[in-house]
Design a protein around this motif. Structure first.
Motif, PDB file in Angstrom:
ATOM      1  N   GLY A   1      -5.930   2.811   5.794  1.00  0.00           N
ATOM      2  CA  GLY A   1      -5.300   3.731   4.862  1.00  0.00           C
ATOM      3  C   GLY A   1      -5.364   3.353   3.406  1.00  0.00           C
ATOM      4  O   GLY A   1      -4.575   3.854   2.598  1.00  0.00           O
TER       5      GLY A   1
ATOM      6  N   GLN B   1       0.837  -1.186   0.000  1.00  0.00           N
ATOM      7  CA  GLN B   1       0.000   0.000   0.000  1.00  0.00           C
ATOM      8  C   GLN B   1       0.878   1.243   0.000  1.00  0.00           C
ATOM      9  O   GLN B   1       1.673   1.449   0.904  1.00  0.00           O
ATOM     10  CB  GLN B   1      -0.912   0.026   1.228  1.00  0.00           C
ATOM     11  CG  GLN B   1      -1.790   1.247   1.332  1.00  0.00           C
ATOM     12  CD  GLN B   1      -2.708   1.401   0.131  1.00  0.00           C
ATOM     13  OE1 GLN B   1      -3.413   0.470  -0.234  1.00  0.00           O
ATOM     14  NE2 GLN B   1      -2.680   2.564  -0.497  1.00  0.00           N
TER      15      GLN B   1
ATOM     16  N   SER C   1       1.136   7.708   5.069  1.00  0.00           N
ATOM     17  CA  SER C   1      -0.167   8.368   4.944  1.00  0.00           C
ATOM     18  C   SER C   1      -0.513   9.136   6.201  1.00  0.00           C
ATOM     19  O   SER C   1      -0.253   8.671   7.321  1.00  0.00           O
ATOM     20  CB  SER C   1      -1.264   7.331   4.678  1.00  0.00           C
ATOM     21  OG  SER C   1      -1.166   6.791   3.386  1.00  0.00           O
TER      22      SER C   1
ATOM     23  N   GLN D   1     -10.366  12.510   8.038  1.00  0.00           N
ATOM     24  CA  GLN D   1     -11.696  12.305   7.476  1.00  0.00           C
ATOM     25  C   GLN D   1     -12.781  12.772   8.439  1.00  0.00           C
ATOM     26  O   GLN D   1     -12.646  12.662   9.659  1.00  0.00           O
ATOM     27  CB  GLN D   1     -11.927  10.831   7.138  1.00  0.00           C
ATOM     28  CG  GLN D   1     -10.961  10.301   6.080  1.00  0.00           C
ATOM     29  CD  GLN D   1     -11.412   8.971   5.512  1.00  0.00           C
ATOM     30  OE1 GLN D   1     -12.098   8.920   4.489  1.00  0.00           O
ATOM     31  NE2 GLN D   1     -11.008   7.887   6.142  1.00  0.00           N
TER      32      GLN D   1
ATOM     33  N   GLY E   1     -10.162  -2.202   0.480  1.00  0.00           N
ATOM     34  CA  GLY E   1     -10.471  -0.969   1.208  1.00  0.00           C
ATOM     35  C   GLY E   1     -11.736  -1.066   2.029  1.00  0.00           C
ATOM     36  O   GLY E   1     -12.522  -0.112   2.070  1.00  0.00           O
TER      37      GLY E   1
ATOM     38  N   ILE F   1      -4.114  10.816   6.947  1.00  0.00           N
ATOM     39  CA  ILE F   1      -5.440  10.960   6.339  1.00  0.00           C
ATOM     40  C   ILE F   1      -6.431  11.481   7.373  1.00  0.00           C
ATOM     41  O   ILE F   1      -6.659  10.858   8.411  1.00  0.00           O
ATOM     42  CB  ILE F   1      -5.924   9.606   5.781  1.00  0.00           C
ATOM     43  CG1 ILE F   1      -4.915   9.056   4.756  1.00  0.00           C
ATOM     44  CG2 ILE F   1      -7.304   9.758   5.164  1.00  0.00           C
ATOM     45  CD1 ILE F   1      -5.175   7.614   4.370  1.00  0.00           C
TER      46      ILE F   1
ATOM     47  N   TYR G   1     -11.109   6.757   2.455  1.00  0.00           N
ATOM     48  CA  TYR G   1     -10.066   5.785   2.784  1.00  0.00           C
ATOM     49  C   TYR G   1     -10.582   4.914   3.928  1.00  0.00           C
ATOM     50  O   TYR G   1     -11.302   5.385   4.806  1.00  0.00           O
ATOM     51  CB  TYR G   1      -8.784   6.494   3.213  1.00  0.00           C
ATOM     52  CG  TYR G   1      -8.270   7.486   2.193  1.00  0.00           C
ATOM     53  CD1 TYR G   1      -7.286   7.139   1.273  1.00  0.00           C
ATOM     54  CD2 TYR G   1      -8.795   8.786   2.139  1.00  0.00           C
ATOM     55  CE1 TYR G   1      -6.833   8.050   0.330  1.00  0.00           C
ATOM     56  CE2 TYR G   1      -8.349   9.696   1.202  1.00  0.00           C
ATOM     57  CZ  TYR G   1      -7.375   9.328   0.297  1.00  0.00           C
ATOM     58  OH  TYR G   1      -6.929  10.235  -0.639  1.00  0.00           O
TER      59      TYR G   1
ATOM     60  N   LYS H   1      -7.258   3.505  -0.189  1.00  0.00           N
ATOM     61  CA  LYS H   1      -8.228   4.327  -0.923  1.00  0.00           C
ATOM     62  C   LYS H   1      -9.377   3.440  -1.383  1.00  0.00           C
ATOM     63  O   LYS H   1      -9.163   2.362  -1.926  1.00  0.00           O
ATOM     64  CB  LYS H   1      -7.564   5.006  -2.121  1.00  0.00           C
ATOM     65  CG  LYS H   1      -8.430   6.073  -2.785  1.00  0.00           C
ATOM     66  CD  LYS H   1      -7.661   6.827  -3.851  1.00  0.00           C
ATOM     67  CE  LYS H   1      -8.509   7.879  -4.540  1.00  0.00           C
ATOM     68  NZ  LYS H   1      -9.031   8.889  -3.611  1.00  0.00           N
ATOM     69  N   THR H   2     -10.584   3.890  -1.162  1.00  0.00           N
ATOM     70  CA  THR H   2     -11.750   3.061  -1.446  1.00  0.00           C
ATOM     71  C   THR H   2     -12.136   3.095  -2.930  1.00  0.00           C
ATOM     72  O   THR H   2     -11.742   3.990  -3.667  1.00  0.00           O
ATOM     73  CB  THR H   2     -12.947   3.500  -0.601  1.00  0.00           C
ATOM     74  OG1 THR H   2     -13.181   4.902  -0.813  1.00  0.00           O
ATOM     75  CG2 THR H   2     -12.682   3.266   0.879  1.00  0.00           C
TER      76      THR H   2
END
Length: 550
Positions: free
Chosen positions: A374, A143, A205, A209, A408, A207, A370, A376-377
Motif C-alpha cells: 500500500g 504509511q 487504504s 489495480q 514502495g 487500492i 502502489y 505509493k510508488t
C-alpha cells in the motif's frame, strides 16, 4: 528459480507442453473469454473488511489484505505449426498481520467473507506462535491511508481482447520470415499477464489495480549441413508493461543500430517480423564469423544487452534484504555493504554513472501505482555521479538504515505468496551530451559492439562476473569491421562501472526486461525493466568462450 533459468526462459517454446511449470503461468485453465471478466471493487472491499475485522478481533495490531485475480495466456509455435495455447486463472486472497510484534500470513482460495475471516484468524494464530521465537518486534515505517483509489496500466489495446487466431497468425508470420531468410528451425511465443489486485489495510487504504504485461519472443537457428555447425539468435524484443499495441510497429519507436550491422533497437513497439528476418541472416552469418582474439577491448553495449548487466551487478546488489544477509541461504549477499554506503563516497562507478530506481516508469514491467503493502510508488537515486547513495527497501527495513519511509518496492507473485522486498525498475540515466551510437564508435580504436542478452555468471556477492550476448561486431579504428563470435567479458562490478566512459543521449534510451526474475524461499518471480542508452566501457577484459583451457 536458478539464475541460469533467467536466460533459458528466452527459449520457452521447446517446453510449451509443460506450461504449468513455467513461473507465473499455469493455475486453473479457463476459457479465454473468462480472461475479460472483472470483480466489482465494492465486492472486494466487503471481503477485505471481513478479514480486517476478524484480524483485529483476534489481536492483530496491523493487517493488510490482498485479493488477487492473476490471469495469463501463452501461445507457442514452431515453424509452421502451433505447439500450445493456454489461458490460466488464479484467484484468492492473502492476509498478512502483525500480532505480538511478529509477522503472520495465511492465504485462501475461498474468496468469501467467511473464507477471508478464517484466513485472518489463522494469520494471527501463526504470528502469535512465531512471536515466541521473535527477538525484536517488527517496526513499520509510517504509511498514511489513501482511502479508495485505483490505478491501471495505461494500455491502448488489452491483449486478452485480441483473438487468439490473430496472435497465432503473427507468430507464424514471424516464423515464415525467418524460414524465408535461411532459418533451419524457429520457435516463437507470446506471453501475456494481467494482475487484478486489490489491497486493503488498517492504515485506511483500499487500492484497486489492473496491471498488464506482454512479451513476444523467438529463437531462430541455422544449420550448415555441410559442416554440421549451427548457430542461433534470440529475439531482440523486450517484455513490456504495455498492451497489444506493442506488437504494432511504429517508425518513431525504432532506433538504428551501428552502421554495418542492420540492427534496430525498439522502444514502445516491436517489429517481430523484421527482427525474425534479420535474426535468420545473422544466425547464418555467425557460422562463418571469426572467433574473437582474447584481450582488452573498449566495449560498446546496446541497451538490450546492458540491461542484464545492470540487473545482476546493480539491481540485485542494492536490494537491502540481500545487503542485510536475508537472502544469503538462497541467492547470496552483496558486496555493497552498509559500511560502504555510510562513507557517502564509495565510488561504485565513474562520474557518468547515475542509476535510478523507478516504479512509475511508463511502459516498464515494474510500473504500478502502489506496491503490495500500500505504498505509493516513486523514483529515487541509487547511485549519483558514481557514488552509492541508497538502496531499495520496504516498510519493515527503512528503520534499519535510519529512514522513515518505504521506497514502495514490495511485491508478491500471487495472492498465496507473502509479499517481500523486490527489485524496482533500475536504470542507467542517459548522457546529457548529444551522441549517437555511430558517434560513440568513431572514438573507439579497438573494440567490440554487443547486442542482446546471452549466458552469464556472477558470484554470490554480485561482484565478479562474466557476460556473453547474442551478436558481436568488432570495431577497428572507429568503424564496424565485421561479425565475430565466442565473446564474453569478465570484470568485477566496481571495476566495470568505473570504466564507463561515454553514454549516448536520451534519443537512444531503451528498456530491457526480465519477465521471470527469481528470488526468495519459497521462490517467487517478478517482472522488472532496466533502461539505458548505448554505453561504452573502456579497457574491459574479453575472453574466447570456445577455447579450451589446458
Amino acid at each position: 528459480m536458478k539464475r541460469r533459468d533467467f536466460v533459458g526462459l528466452t527459449s520457452l517454446a521447446a517446453g510449451a507442453l509443460f506450461l504449468p511449470s513455467i513461473p507465473g503461468f499455469g493455475g486453473n485453465l479457463v476459457d479465454p473469454e473468462r480472461l475479460l471478466e472483472q470483480v466489482d471493487p465494492a465486492v472486494k472491499k466487503r471481503l477485505a473488511d471481513a478479514a480486517l475485522n476478524a484480524a483485529k478481533s483476534a489481536g492483530a495490531s496491523y493487517t493488510d489484505v490482498r485479493i488477487g485475480r492473476y490471469l495469463n495466456q501463452s501461445v507457442f509455435t514452431r515453424e509452421k505449426q502451433v505447439q500450445n495455447i493456454a489461458s490460466g486463472e488464479s484467484y484468492g486472497a492473502g492476509v498478512r498481520v502483525i500480532a505480538n510484534g511478529t509477522w503472520g500470513f495465511a492465504a485462501t482460495n475461498d474468496v468469501s467473507e467467511a473464507g477471508l475471516a478464517k484466513a485472518a484468524q489463522m494469520a494471527v494464530a501463526i504470528a502469535k506462535a512465531n512471536s515466541k521465537a521473535q527477538k525484536e518486534q517488527v517496526q513499520l515505517a509510517p504509511q498514511k491511508g489513501f482511502g479508495e483509489v485505483s490505478w491501471k496500466t495505461p494500455i491502448v489495446q488489452n491483449a486478452f481482447e485480441v483473438p487468439i487466431a490473430q496472435k497465432v497468425e503473427l507468430l507464424l508470420a514471424a516464423n515464415a520470415k525467418a524460414l524465408d531468410n535461411g532459418a533451419s528451425f524457429v520457435n516463437s511465443s507470446l506471453f501475456q499477464i494481467n494482475e487484478q489486485k486489490y489491497f486493503a489495510s488498517t492504515d485506511g487504504s483500499y487500492i484497486d489495480q489492473d496491471i498488464h504485461r506482454i512479451w513476444p519472443t523467438f529463437t531462430v537457428s541455422v544449420v550448415d549441413r555441410a559442416t554440421g555447425k549451427f548457430r542461433s539468435r534470440d529475439a531482440l524484443s523486450s517484455p513490456m508493461g504495455l498492451g497489444y499495441e506493442y506488437l504494432t510497429p511504429k517508425a518513431q519507436d525504432q532506433v538504428a543500430g551501428p552502421a554495418g550491422t542492420g540492427l534496430i533497437g525498439y522502444r514502445n513497439s516491436y517489429d517481430m517480423l523484421a527482427d525474425a528476418a534479420l535474426a535468420a541472416k545473422q544466425a547464418k552469418e555467425k557460422i562463418t564469423a571469426k572467433s574473437v582474439v582474447p584481450g582488452k577491448y573498449d566495449l560498446v553495449l546496446d541497451p538490450n544487452h546492458l540491461g542484464l548487466t545492470i540487473h545482476e551487478s546493480i539491481g540485485h546488489a542494492l536490494e537491502l534484504d540481500r545487503v542485510l544477509g536475508y537472502e544469503a541461504n538462497y541467492a547470496g549477499t552483496s558486496f555493497a555493504t552498509l559500511d560502504k554506503w555510510k562513507t557517502k563516497n564509495f565510488q561504485y562507478g565513474s562520474k557518468l554513472v547515475n542509476i535510478v530506481a523507478d516504479k512509475t516508469q511508463p511502459g516498464s514491467l515494474g510500473a504500478v501505482g502502489y506496491d503490495d503493502e500500500g505504498v505509493k510508488t516513486g523514483q529515487w537515486d541509487l547511485i549519483k555521479n558514481g557514488v552509492l547513495v541508497d538502496y531499495q527497501k520496504i516498510r519493515d527495513q527503512a528503520g534499519i538504515v535510519g529512514q522513515d519511509h518505504s521506497d514502495g518496492c514490495c511485491y508478491a507473485q500471487s495472492w498465496q505468496d507473502v509479499q517481500f522486498q523486490r527489485m524496482a525498475n533500475v536504470s542507467l540515466q542517459p548522457g546529457t551530451t548529444k551522441m549517437s551510437v555511430d558517434d560513440m564508435i568513431k572514438n573507439v580504436d579497438k573494440g567490440i559492439y554487443i547486442a542482446g542478452r546471452g549466458s552469464y555468471s556472477i558470484d554470490q556477492q554480485r561482484y565478479n562476473f562474466q557476460f556473453g550476448g547474442q551478436t558481436f561486431y568488432t570495431i577497428e579504428k572507429g568503424k564496424i569491421a565485421g561479425m565475430i563470435e565466442d565473446v564474453a567479458y569478465q570484470a568485477n562490478t566496481q571495476e566495470f562501472w568505473n570504466s564507463c566512459a561515454a553514454i549516448c543521449d536520451q534519443s537512444d534510451y531503451r528498456m530491457f526486461g526480465s519477465f521471470f526474475d527469481g528470488k526468495g524461499q519459497p521462490s517467487q518471480v517478478s517482472a522488472v525493466s532496466h533502461g539505458s542508452a548505448t554505453t561504452r566501457f573502456n579497457g574491459v577484459n574479453v575472453i574466447n568462450t570456445a577455447r579450451k583451457i589446458g
